[in-house]
Design a protein around this motif. Structure first.
Motif, PDB file in Angstrom:
ATOM      1  N   HIS A 292     -41.267 -27.653   2.775  1.00 55.52           N
ATOM      2  CA  HIS A 292     -42.156 -26.970   3.709  1.00 55.52           C
ATOM      3  C   HIS A 292     -41.389 -26.267   4.818  1.00 55.52           C
ATOM      4  CE1 HIS A 292     -45.900 -28.233   1.947  1.00 55.52           C
ATOM      5  NE2 HIS A 292     -45.400 -29.453   1.791  1.00 55.52           N
TER       6      HIS A 292
ATOM      7  N   ARG B 225     -37.717 -32.882  17.612  1.00 50.76           N
ATOM      8  CA  ARG B 225     -38.763 -33.857  17.291  1.00 50.76           C
ATOM      9  C   ARG B 225     -38.415 -34.672  16.043  1.00 50.76           C
ATOM     10  NH1 ARG B 225     -45.235 -33.447  16.167  1.00 50.76           N
ATOM     11  NH2 ARG B 225     -45.401 -35.664  15.576  1.00 50.76           N
TER      12      ARG B 225
ATOM     13  N   PHE C  91     -45.771 -16.216  18.729  1.00 52.97           N
ATOM     14  CA  PHE C  91     -46.448 -17.331  18.065  1.00 52.97           C
ATOM     15  C   PHE C  91     -47.471 -16.837  17.060  1.00 52.97           C
ATOM     16  CE2 PHE C  91     -44.729 -19.736  21.657  1.00 52.97           C
ATOM     17  CZ  PHE C  91     -44.128 -20.745  20.937  1.00 52.97           C
ATOM     18  N   PHE C  92     -48.002 -15.686  17.370  1.00 54.37           N
ATOM     19  CA  PHE C  92     -48.947 -15.087  16.440  1.00 54.37           C
ATOM     20  C   PHE C  92     -48.254 -14.784  15.105  1.00 54.37           C
ATOM     21  CE2 PHE C  92     -50.302 -10.802  14.975  1.00 54.37           C
ATOM     22  CZ  PHE C  92     -51.446 -11.227  14.317  1.00 54.37           C
TER      23      PHE C  92
ATOM     24  N   THR D 280     -45.418 -16.052  14.054  1.00 52.19           N
ATOM     25  CA  THR D 280     -44.930 -17.312  13.502  1.00 52.19           C
ATOM     26  C   THR D 280     -46.029 -18.077  12.764  1.00 52.19           C
ATOM     27  OG1 THR D 280     -43.191 -17.525  15.133  1.00 52.19           O
ATOM     28  CG2 THR D 280     -43.997 -19.571  14.147  1.00 52.19           C
TER      29      THR D 280
ATOM     30  N   CYS E   9     -46.489 -18.652   8.741  1.00 54.50           N
ATOM     31  CA  CYS E   9     -46.467 -19.991   8.143  1.00 54.50           C
ATOM     32  C   CYS E   9     -47.684 -20.228   7.266  1.00 54.50           C
ATOM     33  CB  CYS E   9     -46.422 -21.059   9.240  1.00 54.50           C
ATOM     34  SG  CYS E   9     -44.826 -21.105  10.061  1.00 54.50           S
TER      35      CYS E   9
ATOM     36  N   ARG F  17     -49.415 -29.156   2.694  1.00 50.42           N
ATOM     37  CA  ARG F  17     -49.034 -27.986   3.486  1.00 50.42           C
ATOM     38  C   ARG F  17     -49.822 -27.976   4.798  1.00 50.42           C
ATOM     39  NH1 ARG F  17     -44.850 -24.885   4.630  1.00 50.42           N
ATOM     40  NH2 ARG F  17     -45.562 -23.149   5.897  1.00 50.42           N
TER      41      ARG F  17
ATOM     42  N   ALA G 289     -50.992 -30.461   6.423  1.00 51.43           N
ATOM     43  CA  ALA G 289     -50.402 -31.475   7.310  1.00 51.43           C
ATOM     44  C   ALA G 289     -49.144 -30.927   7.968  1.00 51.43           C
ATOM     45  CB  ALA G 289     -50.080 -32.738   6.508  1.00 51.43           C
ATOM     46  N   HIS G 290     -48.368 -30.215   7.183  1.00 57.92           N
ATOM     47  CA  HIS G 290     -47.137 -29.639   7.712  1.00 57.92           C
ATOM     48  C   HIS G 290     -47.426 -28.656   8.841  1.00 57.92           C
ATOM     49  CE1 HIS G 290     -43.076 -27.834   7.756  1.00 57.92           C
ATOM     50  NE2 HIS G 290     -43.712 -26.675   7.871  1.00 57.92           N
TER      51      HIS G 290
ATOM     52  N   TRP H 240     -48.682 -30.393  11.858  1.00 64.72           N
ATOM     53  CA  TRP H 240     -47.575 -31.080  12.530  1.00 64.72           C
ATOM     54  C   TRP H 240     -46.768 -30.077  13.354  1.00 64.72           C
ATOM     55  CZ3 TRP H 240     -42.322 -30.328  12.511  1.00 64.72           C
ATOM     56  CH2 TRP H 240     -41.507 -31.358  13.025  1.00 64.72           C
ATOM     57  N   LEU H 241     -46.533 -28.926  12.734  1.00 61.66           N
ATOM     58  CA  LEU H 241     -45.752 -27.879  13.376  1.00 61.66           C
ATOM     59  C   LEU H 241     -46.445 -27.402  14.653  1.00 61.66           C
ATOM     60  CD1 LEU H 241     -43.199 -26.123  12.794  1.00 61.66           C
ATOM     61  CD2 LEU H 241     -44.782 -24.421  11.859  1.00 61.66           C
TER      62      LEU H 241
ATOM     63  N   GLU I  10     -48.707 -28.871  16.376  1.00 61.95           N
ATOM     64  CA  GLU I  10     -48.773 -29.946  17.376  1.00 61.95           C
ATOM     65  C   GLU I  10     -47.438 -30.072  18.088  1.00 61.95           C
ATOM     66  OE1 GLU I  10     -49.559 -34.007  15.875  1.00 61.95           O
ATOM     67  OE2 GLU I  10     -48.308 -34.443  17.642  1.00 61.95           O
ATOM     68  N   THR I  11     -46.382 -30.015  17.345  1.00 62.49           N
ATOM     69  CA  THR I  11     -45.043 -30.102  17.906  1.00 62.49           C
ATOM     70  C   THR I  11     -44.801 -28.993  18.926  1.00 62.49           C
ATOM     71  OG1 THR I  11     -44.241 -31.020  15.833  1.00 62.49           O
ATOM     72  CG2 THR I  11     -42.572 -30.132  17.338  1.00 62.49           C
ATOM     73  N   ILE I  12     -45.181 -27.780  18.480  1.00 60.29           N
ATOM     74  CA  ILE I  12     -45.005 -26.626  19.364  1.00 60.29           C
ATOM     75  C   ILE I  12     -45.838 -26.794  20.626  1.00 60.29           C
ATOM     76  CG2 ILE I  12     -45.480 -24.169  19.611  1.00 60.29           C
ATOM     77  CD1 ILE I  12     -44.892 -23.928  16.570  1.00 60.29           C
TER      78      ILE I  12
ATOM     79  N   ARG J 203     -44.538 -29.413  23.093  1.00 59.04           N
ATOM     80  CA  ARG J 203     -43.384 -28.989  23.881  1.00 59.04           C
ATOM     81  C   ARG J 203     -43.775 -27.941  24.928  1.00 59.04           C
ATOM     82  NH1 ARG J 203     -37.477 -26.522  22.383  1.00 59.04           N
ATOM     83  NH2 ARG J 203     -36.896 -26.156  24.573  1.00 59.04           N
ATOM     84  N   LEU J 204     -44.655 -27.040  24.531  1.00 64.54           N
ATOM     85  CA  LEU J 204     -45.084 -26.001  25.469  1.00 64.54           C
ATOM     86  C   LEU J 204     -45.721 -26.629  26.698  1.00 64.54           C
ATOM     87  CD1 LEU J 204     -46.533 -23.260  23.095  1.00 64.54           C
ATOM     88  CD2 LEU J 204     -44.528 -23.064  24.588  1.00 64.54           C
TER      89      LEU J 204
END
Lengths: 223, 223, 223, 223
Positions: A163, A213, B164-165, B167, B171, B199, B201-202, B205-206, B208-210, B213-214
């Motif tokens: 992924h 992370r 981010f748009f 990105t 994805c 996918r 979930a991935h 996760w991504l 959420e991670t971003i 941190r933001l």
DNA sequence: GATGAATGAGCGTTCATTCAT
DNA sequence: AATGAATGAACGCTCATTCAT
């Protein structure tokens, strides 16, 4: 993109295609047009005209449309693979290695603007024309990423290399692919040096955020 | 994809195209074929045959090849905009809103498998034909994201909504676009329900991670 | 088989074509290919490849495609004329002379399998290119037969030399021409030694039957 | 004469090809040109020009070059088979039946001048293009002859039906095939009514001579 | 509304031939 | 004597589009 199975070299002479001036003109013209319009919108006539050569000469040098296009892609894939391979080599912390790999990827894209478009065009295409080549190319990139980051990435599941491979290559490639469209949506030109630099910073930030992370979660899991 | 300058509506009758059974058959056939093969591999004959109508009838209803394909895309863009608009509406924490938006985006993709490919084909294709439509579509999505996350995202720079748009949509979209190629590279089928779930979930996760941190970085900056 | 108006000899050098090794290679390759596929299915490239020489060299030696093919036929006609001429020479009864002539004709055919096909192809082909050569060849054969059998054949009418000439050459030549088709219709291979022998017996039986009746009718007419 | 395997009808409409004026023009033009020059010297452009129609229309009606040519031949084979079948039907002495069959064969040739040339061109041709059709056609003729004359002809050997089939069809067909060449060799025009009549007398004489001897030898063998 | 017929433009490819070296 | 490079013309075929009915 239909006939021709034989990938056997068509042109046979003492001087290889790569060093014949006319052949290079053709290769270059095909390259440009392919990137500008995609394979289906490029005719042999177009290429001949842009290269300033006789249409039949293309067949003399490359045997067929398919073989010419393969040759164009082949050159990209080769330099792509080389650039990436070099970037992944060498040690350092995970953060350093990630940063280096992404820089190399973006460097390659910056100096091969049309590559992204070519890849997307081929991927979006359904007829399996160049798929094996693309597949081999992606496979190689995927393997590099997988072995390089096996310490931080689980083998399976949503956080597996699979992924992240899609995610990262999408983030890199799509920026270039979308460029033309984005030019209208944004106020700035996405292909200007400043914006390319900004994009690079974005991707690096993203990669760093992800890596951080992953490492944290990894530690927590161990504990 | 060559001629056609006039975008003027061709069909003029009491019943709009959408309610004529024959016109819908054509639209449906074009839709399928477009997704299966991409615009360049679909001829009017193909469409007429699949729709079970006379070739000339397509021109009667849609005026030209270009206009027919525009119509097909138009419908996708409409339902896409609707689905996304609904998802972004409503309140909650940033995390909740992000999660909801991504779920909606992926839901749409899952039930419109061909959309991703159509968009990528149009984007990769540089003939400026459909660009305005695509641009409008992306613009809308971009605006949604920008206003929705104006609290956490800076107006400019590498962490602005712009990036981010790209990105996030990359994805999401690229996973579907690459599917055919990935099938060969991975061991599993990327379009199986399990893999789609993985996918999702991935990407969650991504995101959420971003977001995490933001928010953290935002707090730190405030302090 | 299109251009070429000038039948003027192109190659001009001290050594005649027949004694240049390269020229003979070309001639031989052309010969083989002509017999295998017929003129329309043989390209200059094919010949050059089979001969192992450069394509341009064929033009150097033979001037044009047409002239090369003429040369190939010319050689056949020459040896054909020679073989037949020898057979008709010498005395004996009418029966003996007929038998000898037919044996010679068939001998020639057996050792020049492709001749029959070449001739038929040229005859069936109506482009007037080779006609003079074919005509000269047939003329010679015709004259031989006419003078040889002037005692038994009337000068005019259905039993004149004209018709027997067509009849006999058809019986001989067509067997070879039809061979490929007959292989499917018959149970046996028409080109096997046994069948060739059987065919020879058939033609000899036929000639003898004809001659016998001609002589009988001749005697009766005299009486 | 290369592509296209499917003999499936291309043109599909209420009115069959046979009754469309334009299609018949094309068929007729192809027919003429085929007989004049042979398949390899006839291009689609030639046919379109002679028929006075657009080149693409030929493909509209016949699908491909191959299918058009097949159609032309098919019509000949059909009428040929019909003519011959009718001639062989009916009783009488062997002499009567032979005479009738040969008359029918020659009648067909006289009113289908180009048939002979077409057959020879196809037979001389090596690429198996129309071979199955020709084979089926010859096979039928062969079977007719075999069953019709089973009383006078031995099953095997030089006097079997096989050889007489080749001999007689060669005597008939070649006269027409050679016509153009013979015109120069003879003093008279071989296709003039008088000469055709003379040829007919010759072939009938030949057939009668053969039949007579076969019967005599048969009687002698019985005794 | 609906369709069979028709067409001009273009496609990728092959070919015989020429020519400078 | 020999050849690699180059070319114009033609090939069979497909296509989007038009139009009379």
């Amino acid at each position: 993109m239909t006939q021709a199975k034989e990938t056997t070299q068509f042109h046979r002479s003492k001087t290889p295609i790569e060093t014949s001036a006319r052949a290079l003109q053709i290769l270059h013209a095909a390259d440009e047009l392919l990137a500008e319009r995609g394979p289906d919108q490029v005719s042999m006539r177009d290429i001949a005209e842009r290269a300033g050569v006789n249409k039949a000469l293309i067949f003399y040098y490359f045997g067929s449309r398919t073989q010419l296009f393969e040759k164009v892609l082949e050159r990209y894939y080769k330099s792509h693979a080389k650039a990436l391979g070099a970037a992944f080599a060498g040690g350092g912390t995970v953060h350093e290695r990630v940063r280096r790999a992404i820089d190399a990827y973006l460097d390659f894209m910056d100096s091969n603007h049309l590559f992204a478009r070519l890849v997307m065009q081929e991927v979006a295409h359904q007829d399996d024309g160049q798929l094996p080549q693309i597949r081999a190319n992606l496979q190689q990139l995927f393997e590099l990423l997988k072995t390089e980051f096996q310490d931080v990435l689980p083998k399976e599941g949503p956080l597996s290399a699979k992924h992240f491979f899609v995610t990262l290559s999408a983030c890199v490639i799509n920026y270039y692919t979308y460029a033309k469209v984005l030019r209208g949506v944004w106020s700035a030109d996405p292909t200007s040096p400043e914006m390319l630099k900004e994009r690079r910073a974005h991707v690096q930030w993203l990669a760093e955020t992800i890596t951080t992370r992953l490492i944290q979660d990894g530690r927590r899991a161990e504990a």
